[in-house]
Design an enzyme around this catalytic site. Structure first.
Site, PDB file in Angstrom:
ATOM      1  N   TYR A 190     -20.187 -45.761  55.574  1.00  0.00           N
ATOM      2  CA  TYR A 190     -19.525 -46.134  56.829  1.00  0.00           C
ATOM      3  C   TYR A 190     -20.151 -45.424  58.034  1.00  0.00           C
ATOM      4  CZ  TYR A 190     -15.829 -48.120  53.874  1.00  0.00           C
ATOM      5  OH  TYR A 190     -15.132 -48.845  52.943  1.00  0.00           O
ATOM      6  N   LYS A 207     -21.255 -44.104  41.033  1.00  0.00           N
ATOM      7  CA  LYS A 207     -22.006 -45.224  40.453  1.00  0.00           C
ATOM      8  C   LYS A 207     -23.379 -44.674  40.100  1.00  0.00           C
ATOM      9  CE  LYS A 207     -22.432 -49.652  39.464  1.00  0.00           C
ATOM     10  NZ  LYS A 207     -21.756 -50.225  38.288  1.00  0.00           N
ATOM     11  N   ASP A 265     -16.646 -49.010  38.751  1.00  0.00           N
ATOM     12  CA  ASP A 265     -16.150 -50.292  38.222  1.00  0.00           C
ATOM     13  C   ASP A 265     -15.157 -50.061  37.090  1.00  0.00           C
ATOM     14  OD1 ASP A 265     -18.417 -49.209  37.111  1.00  0.00           O
ATOM     15  OD2 ASP A 265     -19.424 -51.102  36.693  1.00  0.00           O
ATOM     16  N   ASP A 311     -11.905 -45.745  49.692  1.00  0.00           N
ATOM     17  CA  ASP A 311     -11.203 -46.726  50.513  1.00  0.00           C
ATOM     18  C   ASP A 311     -10.614 -47.813  49.611  1.00  0.00           C
ATOM     19  OD1 ASP A 311     -10.359 -48.256  52.619  1.00  0.00           O
ATOM     20  OD2 ASP A 311     -12.346 -48.792  53.355  1.00  0.00           O
ATOM     21  N   ASP A 364      -6.494 -48.014  47.894  1.00  0.00           N
ATOM     22  CA  ASP A 364      -5.632 -49.175  48.139  1.00  0.00           C
ATOM     23  C   ASP A 364      -5.152 -49.766  46.812  1.00  0.00           C
ATOM     24  OD1 ASP A 364      -5.594 -49.082  50.830  1.00  0.00           O
ATOM     25  OD2 ASP A 364      -6.442 -51.082  51.162  1.00  0.00           O
TER      26      ASP A 364
END
Ligand code: NAD
Length: 357
Positions: free
Chosen positions: A142, A191, A223, A247, A251
Site C-alpha cells: 500500500y 506467501k 491462502d 487487511d 475482515d
C-alpha cells in the site's frame, strides 16, 4: 491517575457510539478512582463541512497532545462524490500516519451468547474462538513504489511489496509480546513459497521468536490461512501478518464472528498513545436514530485502558459488563437478527452496561 483522551466522534453514528463509550469510561473512572478528561476534535465529513478539510491541523496537534485517542467513524453519502484525496476516509490514513501508528490490533472473538450470528457451521462454532490479528499498518504494497508503464503487452500498472527488516522486527515483537499476555501462540502469515518479501518476513520473524522461547511460532501461507479461518478458527491465538494480507484476513476474521457492531480495534506505535476505534463504518442508514450498537466502541475504550494505560482490571471490568449484558439476553437491533425479542436502543444498552460496572 489523570488521563487526557482525545475524542474524534466523526460522522454518522460516530457521535452516538462515542458518547456511549465516554459514559462507560466515566463510570469506570469513578469506580477505580481515575479521572478521564475528554477533548473533542473534528475529523471526517463534519470537519470538511465546518472548516473545509477532513483532518484539520488542530485535530492532529490535539491528538498528539493527548494520552490516547478514541474515534467513532467517518464518511457518508454526503461526501461520497468528493475526489479521493478530499474524502473523509483520507483523514483516517492521515491521523494514523501523523500518530506514527504501525500496528493494528483487531480481536475477533466469538461471544457464546451470539454464536447464532456466526455464518459458520454449528460444529465449528461450538469450539469457540478468540483471535488477535496483528496487522502491519504502514509498510508493504500500500506504500510501495507504484506507477504505470509500457510493458510487454502494452500499457501496464504495478505496485511493489517491500518490507525492511526493521519494519518486520517491530511488528513481530508486538505479536510476541501480545502472545505472552494470551495463549502464547503466534501464527505468522506470509506467501514465502512465492514472494521474496515474504521470505525476509519469515526469516526475521523466526529470529525474533528466539527471544520468546515460551511462545510457539508457526508459519502459515496466506491462502491456507484464509481456508483455516473458516474451517477451524479455534486453532488461532495471535496472527501476525503484512499490511495487505492483514487487511483481507482481519475482515474475514471479523465476519466469522457474525456481529460487526461488536468488533473493536487498536492502532499502536512506539509510544503508549494509540488510536482506538470500532471496525465498522459510520452506518449512515441508522445515524441519528439511537439504533446503533455502541459495544464495538465501548470495547475499543476497554482496549485503550489495557494497551495505552495498562489498566488491566478496569479493562476486564468493561469486557465482563458487556458479557453479562449479552448473557442476560439484551440486544440491539443488529444483534437481534430478526428474532422476535425486545430490542434496546443505543442509550438503553449503554445503561445496562453501566449497571454491570
Ligand atoms: P458500515 O460499517 O458503516 O455499515 C454496514 C452495515 O452495518 C450497515 O447496515 C450499518 O447500519 C450496519 N452497522 C455498522 N455499524 C453498526 C453498529 N455499530 N450498530 C448497528 N449497525 C451497524 O459500512 P458501509 O455502509 O460500507 O459504510 C458507510 C460509511 O462509513 C462509508 O462512508 C464508508 O466509507 C465509511 N466507513 C468508515 C470507516 C471508519 O471510519 N473507520 C470504516 C468503514 C467504512
Amino acid at each position: 491517575m489523570n488521563y487526557n483522551i482525545g475524542l474524534l466522534k466523526g460522522d454518522g453514528i460516530g457521535p452516538e457510539i462515542v458518547s456511549a463509550a465516554v459514559k462507560v469510561l466515566r463510570k469506570v473512572g469513578e469506580k477505580y478512582g481515575h479521572t478521564f478528561n475528554f477533548t473533542e476534535y473534528l475529523i471526517g465529513g463534519i470537519a470538511i463541512d465546518t472548516v473545509g478539510e477532513g483532518l484539520p491541523k488542530e485535530t492532529v496537534e490535539g491528538c498528539l497532545a493527548s494520552d490516547s485517542v478514541l474515534l467513532g467513524a467517518v464518511g457518508g453519502p454526503k461526501w461520497d462524490t468528493l475526489p479521493g484525496d478530499k474524502r473523509p476516509e483520507k483523514a483516517l490514513l492521515g491521523i494514523r500516519a501523523a500518530m506514527e501508528l504501525y500496528t493494528n490490533l483487531r480481536p475477533a472473538k466469538l461471544y457464546p451468547a451470539l454464536k447464532d450470528a456466526s455464518p459458520l457451521r454449528t460444529d465449528i462454532v461450538a469450539k469457540g474462538f478468540d483471535i488477535m490479528m496483528v496487522r502491519e499498518l504502514t509498510g508493504g504494497i500500500y506504500f510501495g513504489e507504484r506507477g504505470r508503464r509500457e510493458g510487454k503487452y502494452g500499457p501496464e500498472a504495478y505496485d511493489t511489496e517491500a518490507y525492511s527488516v526493521m519494519e518486520i522486527e517491530r511488528i513481530a515483537k508486538v505479536a510476541f509480546e501480545t502472545a505472552m499476555k494470551r495463549n502464547k501462540r503466534v501464527i505468522s502469515v506470509d506467501k514465502a513459497n512465492v514472494l521474496e518479501s515474504s521470505r525476509l518476513w519469515r526469516e526475521t520473524v523466526h529470529r525474533i521468536a528466539k527471544d520468546y522461547p515460551e511462545v510457539e511460532c508457526t508459519d502459515m501461507l496466506v491462502d491456507n490461512t484464509a481456508m483455516q479461518l473458516v474451517r477451524n478458527p479455534a486453532q488461532f491465538d495471535v496472527v501476525v501478518t503484512s499490511n495487505m494480507f492483514g487487511d483481507i484476513l482481519s475482515d474475514e476474521a471479523s465476519q466469522i464472528t457474525g456481529s460487526i457492531g461488536m468488533l473493536a480495534s487498536a492502532s499502536l506505535g512506539d509510544t503508549t498513545r494509540g488510536l482506538y476505534e470500532p471496525i465498522h463504518g459510520s452506518a449512515p442508514d441508522i445515524a441519528g436514530q439511537n439504533k446503533a450498537n455502541p459495544i464495538a466502541t465501548i470495547l475499543s475504550a476497554a482496549m485503550m485502558l489495557r494497551y495505552s494505560f495498562s489498566l488491566m482490571e478496569e479493562a476486564d471490568c468493561i469486557e465482563e459488563a458487556v458479557n453479562k449484558v449479552l448473557d442476560k439476553g439484551y440486544r440491539t437491533a443488529d444483534l437481534a437478527m430478526g428474532q422476535d425479542i425486545p430490542v434496546l436502543s443505543c442509550t438503553e444498552i449503554t445503561e445496562k452496561i453501566l449497571e454491570e460496572i
